[in-house]
Motif scaffolding. Structure first.
Motif, mmCIF file in Angstrom:
data_model
loop_
_atom_site.group_PDB
_atom_site.id
_atom_site.type_symbol
_atom_site.label_atom_id
_atom_site.label_comp_id
_atom_site.label_asym_id
_atom_site.label_seq_id
_atom_site.Cartn_x
_atom_site.Cartn_y
_atom_site.Cartn_z
ATOM 1 N N ILE A 1 49.024 45.936 35.476
ATOM 2 C CA ILE A 1 47.981 45.424 36.360
ATOM 3 C C ILE A 1 47.229 46.551 37.048
ATOM 4 O O ILE A 1 45.998 46.493 37.200
ATOM 5 N N LYS A 2 47.912 47.607 37.446
ATOM 6 C CA LYS A 2 47.229 48.681 38.167
ATOM 7 C C LYS A 2 46.147 49.353 37.323
ATOM 8 O O LYS A 2 45.226 49.971 37.865
ATOM 9 N N ASP A 3 46.236 49.214 36.001
ATOM 10 C CA ASP A 3 45.244 49.829 35.119
ATOM 11 C C ASP A 3 44.145 48.861 34.692
ATOM 12 O O ASP A 3 43.347 49.168 33.804
ATOM 13 N N ALA A 4 44.079 47.696 35.328
ATOM 14 C CA ALA A 4 43.124 46.675 34.908
ATOM 15 C C ALA A 4 41.680 47.165 34.944
ATOM 16 O O ALA A 4 40.858 46.777 34.100
ATOM 17 N N SER A 5 41.356 48.032 35.890
ATOM 18 C CA SER A 5 39.963 48.506 36.023
ATOM 19 C C SER A 5 39.481 49.268 34.799
ATOM 20 O O SER A 5 38.273 49.378 34.571
#
Length: 430
Positions: free
Chosen positions: A5-9
């Motif tokens: 999730i933290k890499d979604a961007s």
């Protein structure tokens, strides 16, 4: 493509798969909203019945709290989300169904939550606190590495209890008595004589029967020691260090601070230098504030520290405490032997002392005198006194309590929330 999730961007408008757990859900007619967590963060998954069909939509509506699953969908920007992105779900694959999860969205008492600490850690609030703790740890290593310190690990088991056993945990070391360490400081002084500037970062233990919101039985300490560093220089290192970790949290943990409702305007003011007040002036101030019970020579309690801290918008150093209420190893002031070159750093907003530090005695005869005055064992301190026998130098150090610092920066009330599995007077489980 499987992502966190933290890499979604990095994957906007791309189809991805996230392995996670269901934190919560709600539905509105033909749309279901899944709050998904994967350890790195939280994201909302939007399931539209017209897009996924009856089977997937039914799965989305029936999935239970903390069920593990693979969720596939397209990452999209969402300005309404605190995270800034959401997942337009296409498919849900259940890994393991969670039934009767005990921590529900309703309010629970602290004892219930502590009994279920192994599960409570999964909540958004606890996740935010642990991420801030991790950032403080990361920033600590960065600060000391950049300043030329060497990480040294002192022992946790010690062979003597030279300051008495009342606040130490005793254990057996084969056929000898041993104790869990209260502090690595003395060993760090030895390391500083070998390596110049050193720091330790490890667990310490206090068998203190305290139930306050500021105390833990087991907690983590950051303990630097520095050769050729005197009292004023020691204070400068402390304020630079604290400023550095606060600014790192502000830079890298905005989402977590917002989750906790932290007033970041107060943290933005935490920049060196910090104000300083002597113990003498602190006593006068407290008398003016109506604390008639406190007299010169008494140690400060939590109400006294809070009253002093409320006069400042930054942490404040209280310096030059009476010699008789401080440990034997502190260097006396050159012009006043009744006080020592020490300081406690008091955090704002009622969080109390987060650092204790001092210049250490470097004169062999004076240290021997202090050891005798305190009725301590010369045999137990033989190695410590030898540090003053072979090339002694002025040196200083301090200890910062990690959990109190996490509590202050994150704005949580009780230190029990700032360590993954707290050890309290009445708690050894889980």
């Amino acid at each position: 493509m499987k992502i966190t999730i933290k890499d979604a961007s990095k994957f906007v408008d791309q189809e991805v798969t996230i392995g996670g757990w269901l934190a919560s859900k709600r539905s509105s007619g033909k749309i279901a909203f899944l709050q998904i967590r994967d350890g790195s963060g939280f994201i909302q998954g939007v399931v539209v019945k017209a897009d996924v069909g009856e089977e997937i939509f039914a799965r989305a509506k029936s999935v239970t709290q903390e069920t593990s699953m693979y969720v596939t969908g397209v990452i999209q920007k969402d300005e309404r989300s605190p995270f800034g992105f959401e997942l337009q779900v296409k498919d849900i694959e259940i890994i393991h169904e969670s039934l009767d999860y005990p921590i529900t969205p309703k309010a629970h008492g602290p004892e219930f939550l502590m009994d279920n600490r192994h599960l409570w850690l999964r909540s958004k609030r606890q996740h935010a606190v642990m991420k801030i703790r991790n950032e403080i740890i990361r920033a600590t290593y960065e600060f000391f590495n950049e300043e030329g310190f060497v990480k040294v690990d002192p022992p946790i088991l010690t062979g003597s209890a030279p300051e008495g056993t009342s606040e130490l945990f005793a254990t057996k070391y084969f056929d000898e008595d041993a104790y869990l360490s209260q502090s690595g400081q003395l060993y760090m002084e030895a390391a500083a004589m070998a390596l110049g500037k050193v720091f330790s970062f490890g667990p310490t233990f206090r068998a203190e029967k305290s139930k306050t919101r500021r105390h833990l039985i087991e907690f983590w300490m950051i303990e630097p020691e520095m050769a050729f560093i005197e009292f004023k220089e020691n204070l400068e290192v402390q304020e630079q260090f604290v400023s550095s970790i606060v600014q790192s949290v502000l830079k890298n943990c905005q989402l977590e601070l917002n989750t906790l409702g932290r007033d970041t305007a107060k943290l933005e003011q935490i920049q060196a230098p910090f104000p300083r007040i002597t113990y003498d002036d602190a006593i006068k101030f407290l008398h003016e504030q109506g604390f008639e019970d406190i007299q010169w020579g008494d140690d400060f309690g939590a109400p006294h520290e809070t009253a002093i801290a409320e006069s400042y918008d930054k942490p404040v150093f209280i310096t030059h405490y009476p010699t008789k209420i401080k440990p034997f190893y502190m260097q006396p002031a050159p012009d006043r032997e009744e006080v020592v070159l020490c300081a406690d750093l008091i955090a704002p907003e009622g969080y109390g002392e987060i650092i204790g530090g001092s210049e250490r005695i470097h004169d062999q005869k004076l240290l021997e005198q202090r050891i005798n005055e305190h009725g301590l064992s010369e045999d137990a301190y033989k190695w410590y006194m030898e540090l003053r026998k072979y090339g002694s130098v002025p040196h200083s150090g301090f200890g910062l309590g990690l959990e109190r610092t996490v509590a202050w920066i994150s704005g949580v009330e009780h230190v029990r929330e700032t360590i993954p599995f707290p050890r309290l007077l009445n708690r050894l489980y889980p």
